[in-house]
Design an enzyme around this catalytic site. Structure first.
Site, PDB file in Angstrom:
ATOM      1  N   VAL A 195      -2.826  -1.810  -0.462  1.00 27.07           N
ATOM      2  CA  VAL A 195      -2.435  -1.228  -1.752  1.00 27.07           C
ATOM      3  C   VAL A 195      -0.948  -0.931  -1.844  1.00 27.07           C
ATOM      4  O   VAL A 195      -0.480  -0.444  -2.876  1.00 27.07           O
ATOM      5  CB  VAL A 195      -3.229   0.067  -2.044  1.00 27.07           C
ATOM      6  CG1 VAL A 195      -4.711  -0.201  -2.087  1.00 27.07           C
ATOM      7  CG2 VAL A 195      -2.900   1.156  -1.027  1.00 27.07           C
ATOM      8  N   LYS A 196      -0.190  -1.210  -0.791  1.00 31.90           N
ATOM      9  CA  LYS A 196       1.230  -0.885  -0.818  1.00 31.90           C
ATOM     10  C   LYS A 196       2.038  -1.961  -1.551  1.00 31.90           C
ATOM     11  O   LYS A 196       1.567  -3.085  -1.747  1.00 31.90           O
ATOM     12  CB  LYS A 196       1.760  -0.705   0.607  1.00 31.90           C
ATOM     13  CG  LYS A 196       1.099   0.457   1.352  1.00 31.90           C
ATOM     14  CD  LYS A 196       1.328   1.773   0.631  1.00 31.90           C
ATOM     15  CE  LYS A 196       0.881   2.991   1.430  1.00 31.90           C
ATOM     16  NZ  LYS A 196      -0.569   3.093   1.592  1.00 31.90           N
ATOM     17  N   ASN A 197       3.271  -1.608  -1.924  1.00 34.21           N
ATOM     18  CA  ASN A 197       4.148  -2.553  -2.643  1.00 34.21           C
ATOM     19  C   ASN A 197       4.247  -3.876  -1.903  1.00 34.21           C
ATOM     20  O   ASN A 197       4.171  -4.950  -2.494  1.00 34.21           O
ATOM     21  CB  ASN A 197       5.562  -1.985  -2.752  1.00 34.21           C
ATOM     22  CG  ASN A 197       5.654  -0.740  -3.587  1.00 34.21           C
ATOM     23  OD1 ASN A 197       4.660  -0.140  -3.944  1.00 34.21           O
ATOM     24  ND2 ASN A 197       6.874  -0.354  -3.911  1.00 34.21           N
TER      25      ASN A 197
END
Length: 398
Positions: A195-197
């Protein structure tokens, strides 16, 4: 319309990079991981980085590297994900939770000052949503407290004060007063979770400032800790006649594999584009969701440039129950939302450790009316407009 919360952004270049590794005959820790480490350091402005399997592992190995364990205390914010505190328990030290400032999601420097004792060996401040905590204030406190600091080993003694280990899981790419995340705290841990950039599917990294540490010593110790205490990597052992190795300590298994690193490399090559897309989404939300009844974390400041990871919105004069009703309504309309964060004493594990949410009123007051809106690299203008319209409808219902 469906609006997911934070799906991964996978391009053909990402797929091609992973396929290249799969076809190479070497898929575990090897040349791609070392290249990724090098590129992370170049991006952050540091000299060395250890790529690992999670930000959690990065924080835990930093504590173990520093010799922190039973009898020691490590301070972190009560307003965070469990990883910031669980790693303290993993090494046998005592987690000390402190409240945030009033109407803030960030660690209170004054509460930090009050919590420090002669047993305090490290503080883990938490960057939230891509926005930095007040590092200047935190470093000022730990420098003030140098007279009470009692080092346990040579590394702690060389630092000469309480160590600042940043939980920078949200802030890869953030810039604070001219310094990029990773080059601000003594140690910084990044997350590259799905879910991170920037994602490696699962993964993380630890980097550190070079003004105190012996770079090669720190890196070798981290590699040793991350690979069962083995003094040679699997790749090193493939050299003819080099199978022999030693186990230097009964350590851990938390290395990054080349499959993950290859995904990280292709994502990193377009990270400026990723940040710009997320910035645009944040600007849209600021223009359409701030209506006199709401406030949001400020991603734009003279002191910092955010990494635009999350959009945290507070609803004025709203209870926890009403906030949850609003989230349920948005969910019924196909919009996924979240809450960052549920203060740790609201969880069974931390209640069992003796923490009570009543002792952290500021954290609870922020949590109870905060909602996190969907932000992801490929979010469209149509999706953003839909979120704004449905949120306006939901706000009228509570």
């Amino acid at each position: 319309m469906k609006v997911p919360f934070s799906p991964p952004d996978i391009t053909q270049a990402d797929i091609d990079g992973v396929v290249e590794v799969l076809r190479s005959g070497w898929i575990t820790t090897g040349p791609k991981t070392k290249e990724f480490e090098h590129m992370l350091s170049k991006y952050c402005g540091t000299n060395k980085t250890a790529a690992l399997n999670s930000a959690t592992a990065a924080m835990e190995l930093a504590l173990r590297l520093l010799g922190i364990g039973p009898g020691d205390e490590v301070i972190t914010s009560v307003y965070t994900y469990t990883a910031s505190a669980s790693v303290i328990a993993h090494v046998g030290a005592t987690p000390v939770l402190i409240d945030v400032d009033e109407d803030s999601q960030f660690m209170s420097a004054e509460n930090l000052r009050k919590a420090i004792t002669e047993r305090t060996k490290a503080v883990i401040p938490v960057d939230i949503a891509g926005i930095p905590c007040d590092y200047d204030a935190i470093f000022q406190v730990v420098k003030e407290k140098k007279p009470v600091f009692k080092p346990n080993n040579q590394l702690q003694e060389s630092i000469g004060r309480i160590v600042v280990l940043a939980d920078a899981a949200h802030s890869f790419g953030m810039i604070y007063k001219g310094r990029r995340s990773g080059s601000i705290a003594d140690f910084s841990s990044f997350s590259f979770h799905a879910v991170k950039n920037l994602t490696t599917a699962e993964g993380g990294a630890l980097t550190w400032k070079s003004d105190v540490f012996d770079e090669e010593y720190i890196y070798k110790q981290l590699m040793n800790l991350s690979l069962h205490g083995q003094n040679k990597s699997a790749l090193d052992k493939t050299t003819s006649g080099s199978w022999e190795y030693d186990i230097l300590s009964p350590a851990y298994k938390c290395n990054m594999a080349d499959i993950n690193a290859s995904l990280g490399l292709t994502q990193l090559s377009r990270y400026a584009e990723i940040l710009e897309k997320r910035r645009s989404a944040i600007v849209f939300y600021d223009e359409h969701l701030l209506n006199g009844k709401t406030t949001a974390l400020n991603h734009f400041s003279e002191d910092y440039t955010s990494s635009y990871h999350l959009y945290l919105l507070r609803i004025d004069n709203c209870s926890e129950e009403k906030r949850n009703e609003l989230m349920e309504y948005m969910g019924q309309k196909g919009i996924s939302t979240n809450v960052h964060f549920k203060p740790l004493p609201l969880f069974t594990a931390y209640r069992n450790l003796g923490f009570d949410i009543k002792d952290f009123p500021n954290a609870y007051n922020v949590y109870k009316n905060t909602i996190t809106m969907p932000v992801f690299n490929a979010i469209t203008k149509e999706q953003l407009c839909y979120v704004a319209d449905v949120f306006d409808e939901a706000l009228k219902r509570i």
